[in-house]
Scaffold this motif. Structure first.
Motif, mmCIF file in Angstrom:
data_model
loop_
_atom_site.group_PDB
_atom_site.id
_atom_site.type_symbol
_atom_site.label_atom_id
_atom_site.label_comp_id
_atom_site.label_asym_id
_atom_site.label_seq_id
_atom_site.Cartn_x
_atom_site.Cartn_y
_atom_site.Cartn_z
ATOM 1 N N MET A 1 0.842 -1.195 0.000
ATOM 2 C CA MET A 1 0.000 0.000 0.000
ATOM 3 C C MET A 1 0.882 1.252 0.000
ATOM 4 O O MET A 1 1.809 1.364 0.782
ATOM 5 C CB MET A 1 -0.883 -0.005 1.261
ATOM 6 C CG MET A 1 -1.900 1.103 1.292
ATOM 7 S SD MET A 1 -2.872 1.080 2.817
ATOM 8 C CE MET A 1 -4.038 -0.224 2.482
ATOM 9 N N ILE A 3 0.977 5.370 0.357
ATOM 10 C CA ILE A 3 0.186 6.469 0.928
ATOM 11 C C ILE A 3 0.891 7.789 0.636
ATOM 12 O O ILE A 3 2.079 7.942 0.927
ATOM 13 C CB ILE A 3 0.020 6.277 2.446
ATOM 14 C CG1 ILE A 3 -0.647 4.930 2.739
ATOM 15 C CG2 ILE A 3 -0.797 7.422 3.047
ATOM 16 C CD1 ILE A 3 -0.658 4.566 4.211
ATOM 17 N N VAL A 61 -4.360 6.882 -1.277
ATOM 18 C CA VAL A 61 -3.960 5.515 -0.937
ATOM 19 C C VAL A 61 -3.984 4.722 -2.237
ATOM 20 O O VAL A 61 -5.044 4.605 -2.875
ATOM 21 C CB VAL A 61 -4.920 4.892 0.096
ATOM 22 C CG1 VAL A 61 -4.535 3.441 0.365
ATOM 23 C CG2 VAL A 61 -4.901 5.695 1.389
ATOM 24 N N ILE A 73 -11.065 1.700 0.409
ATOM 25 C CA ILE A 73 -9.868 1.804 1.241
ATOM 26 C C ILE A 73 -10.106 1.096 2.583
ATOM 27 O O ILE A 73 -9.230 0.373 3.071
ATOM 28 C CB ILE A 73 -9.462 3.280 1.396
ATOM 29 C CG1 ILE A 73 -8.935 3.786 0.044
ATOM 30 C CG2 ILE A 73 -8.395 3.444 2.481
ATOM 31 C CD1 ILE A 73 -8.725 5.276 -0.052
#
Ligand SMILES: Nc1ncnc2c1ncn2[C@@H]1O[C@H](COP(=O)(O)OP(=O)(O)OP(=O)(O)O)[C@@H](O)[C@H]1O
Ligand SMILES: [Mg+2]
Length: 89
Positions: A1, A3, A61, A73
Motif C-alpha cells: 500500500m 500512501i 492511498v 480503502i
C-alpha cells in the motif's frame, strides 16, 4: 500500500492544530510512526483509517483519494487502536 499525504491539516475545536501542513510519502513496506506525546500520531492514524476527516488537504492511498474511496480503502485496512472501537456502521 502506498500512501501520499498532501498539505494535510487537522484543527480541533478551539483552534489548535494537531497536524499542520503535513506532506509525506509512505511507500510499500513496514513502518512505525514515532514522535513525542501530542505530536499528532493518533490524529494522523485516525485520518488514514477514515475514522476522522482532515480539516484540509488530501490523502491518496494507492492513488485513490481517501475522501472519495472510503469504502474500497476501508476494505484494505486492519487497524487496532489504543482505545478499541468499531466503525460506526
Ligand atoms: N479530540 C480532541 N480535541 C482537541 N484536541 C485534541 C483532540 N485529540 C487530540 N488533541 C490534541 O491534538 C494534538 C495531537 O494529539 P494526538 O493524540 O494526535 O497525539 P499523539 O502523537 O497520538 O500523542 P500520544 O503520544 O500521547 O498518543 C495534541 O495537542 C492533543 O492535545
Ligand atoms: Mg496517540
Amino acid at each position: 500500500m502506498q500512501i501520499k499525504i498532501e498539505n494535510l491539516n487537522k484543527v480541533y475545536k478551539g483552534g489548535s492544530y494537531a497536524i499542520k501542513n503535513l506532506n509525506l510519502e509512505i511507500p510499500n513496506g513496514m513502518f512505525g510512526l514515532l514522535g513525542p506525546n501530542g505530536a499528532g500520531k493518533s490524529t494522523l492514524m485516525r485520518i488514514l483509517v477514515t475514522l476522522m476527516k482532515p480539516s484540509s488537504g488530501r490523502v491518496l492511498v494507492n492513488d485513490m483519494d481517501l475522501a472519495k474511496h472510503r469504502r474500497e480503502i476501508r476494505s484494505m485496512l486492519g487497524y487496532l487502536p489504543q482505545d478499541f472501537s468499531f466503525f460506526r456502521n
